[in-house]
Design an enzyme around this catalytic site. Sequence first.
Site, PDB file in Angstrom:
ATOM      1  CD  GLU A 255      -1.723   2.260   2.221  1.00  0.00           C
ATOM      2  OE1 GLU A 255      -0.995   3.239   1.818  1.00  0.00           O
ATOM      3  OE2 GLU A 255      -1.815   2.027   3.338  1.00  0.00           O
ATOM      4  CB  CYS A 294      -1.194   6.527   2.532  1.00  0.00           C
ATOM      5  SG  CYS A 294      -2.487   5.623   3.469  1.00  0.00           S
TER       6      CYS A 294
END
Length: 681
Positions: A255, A294
């Site tokens: 990720e 993120c």
Amino acid sequence: MAKLENFILGRWITGDGEGQPLFNAVTGEQIATASTKGIDFKDILRYARTTGNPALRKMSFHERGLMLKNLALYLRNHLDKFYQISYQTGATKADSWVDIEGGIGNLFSYASLRRKFPDESYCLDGEHHVLGKANTFMGHHLLVPKEGVAVHINAFNFPVWGMLEKIAVNLLAGMPAVVKPATVTSFLTEAVVREIIASGILPDGALQLVCGSAGDMLQHVTEQDVVTFTGSASTGLMLKSTPSILSQNVPFTMEADSLNCIVLGNDVTPDMPEWDIFLKEVRKEITTKCGQKCTAIRRIFVPADKIEDVQIALGKYLSQTTIGNPLNEKVRMGSLAGESQRAEVRAQVQKLLASSQLIYGSLDSVQVIDADAQKGAFMSPLLLLNEHPFQSKEVHEIEAFGPVSTLMPYDHLEDAIQLAKMGKGSLVSSIVTADKKIAKSYVLGAGMYHGRILVLNGDCAKESTGHGSPLPLLVHGGPGRAGGGEEMGGIRGVKHYMQRVAIQGSPDMITAISNIYQPGAKGNTGGIHPFKKYFDELQIGDQLLTEKRLITAEDIDQFADLSGDHFYAHLRDTDFSGTMFERQVAHGYLIMSLAAGLFVSSYDKNPVLLNYGIDELRFTKPVYPGSEIQVRFTCKEKTRQEKKEPTDIDKGIVKWLVEIMDETGEITGVATILTMVERKS
């Protein structure tokens, strides 16, 4: 100077040497050091596989789920301690809430998922497949826990959530974990793990923690292990290329930070509620966690004729953000996680300025409350403007991982879709629009480049969890630059830590292996009526073949009058030419009701407490007056229920396969009914 400890091989130990210094992000003072020098990572993984894995594999999904629930309840008793430590990472109370209580919330969410699984350590996956005409040969898919360990290498921005959102999934699946948090904020992760271990809730070897370098750990992973990584794409690619991961095909879920975007629909005007919704969402994503997410918005796409209005409005919104010591209740944005992060953000912004201009904020100065702007890793929110996004590659390739976002114009929705794709894959995109056609066009046009798309308007804004909030029951990840992997996702996430194996054999064999009755398997007939058995006494395959029941035209007429269902096919005088039926046909629900009359043990009180519902009801063949129906009623699956209160009746849910047959032996209807059944003990 305090040295962080690693929890490995069932005990707390410190690494050798001085270790890496860790700092208070607000004051700049050193608070600890971290080291993994001298640690044998091969032993750590072996301990997880030989001690933690067997203990978890022996537990059922329900036992693992209750373990997660108990752990979440326990951690909630230590929130004050976690918050006090979290402030040292530069996080405000709101930032810390997302990290700490959001992480604990993941434990609760996955604990509740236990009800979606059988009370076994393994489960079936999907539907069964009949592979022979006589139904003596069939196939299914089975999910079994892997025999390895989940290695989680996490980012610095969410030291609690990053750990708990991952281990919730692997622990429910029956796999232990080794957690390696980013060193710079690992002091908060260590504090949480200390409480987890002190609780005694997890079995030995289920969780290990290393604070510092990952050393040669990935060189010792095997085909039964799973590796997850959250961080930069470049580091992820390096780790993913480890020879042992490639040679043994070790699952690697990445990720990576991505250039997420938000689009203001060209239908939105300043007088609409969506206008303020858009502005608030952008401000929140720039300033929450000081932009160190993120999922933060890095690219803002706005209709060209509204770019100036949005620029002015965003400047006003951002100017309301108070920056400083997160312990001060007036502060709305804290600091970056450390001086190294601030230097990195500044360097990335300089690259962006090659094709963009700074329209809000300052790279060099910031007004702070109750803090020293230079000693702490503080930074002003920065809003950039790029007027030619199709000609500028930097804005679609370079991420400044802080309170930084770039405003860009577009002319038509097709342009916005194309610009969104130029990020080459992201974790999340949002579109703010009140127009359903615009929303649909954007989702279908850009969906293949994003892991998640949020459609925001006035209807859902109050309840929306926001652009930047991954949810336990939805997948978190994205294609391309975002890493190409998935985390969480409810049941989908659990399957990442299990091996799917196709099994083939007779219905009897598949029933014995899965402990779920398969159509065509031999039933356990004879003895007392299944409804007279307590939950503990029932066996999978216990079966009743009922008496037969003649269906008459009068039955159909009376049911039509009683229910009010006078659909033409249920009427005697209908002209059936051109229809699917020969003559008056019985209601499907009439047949199901009469079937219940055949299989229910009437009048006498028995351990069945109530009917819980019907799943997968299908009517497969018309039933006409003069037909006889008979029911094959079989115990299909059993699931215990835990008591919510000590005074609750001890009980479980039993699923029954109901097969309704006519006089020819053909199936006319099939369903799964659920009953709540009392336990004897």
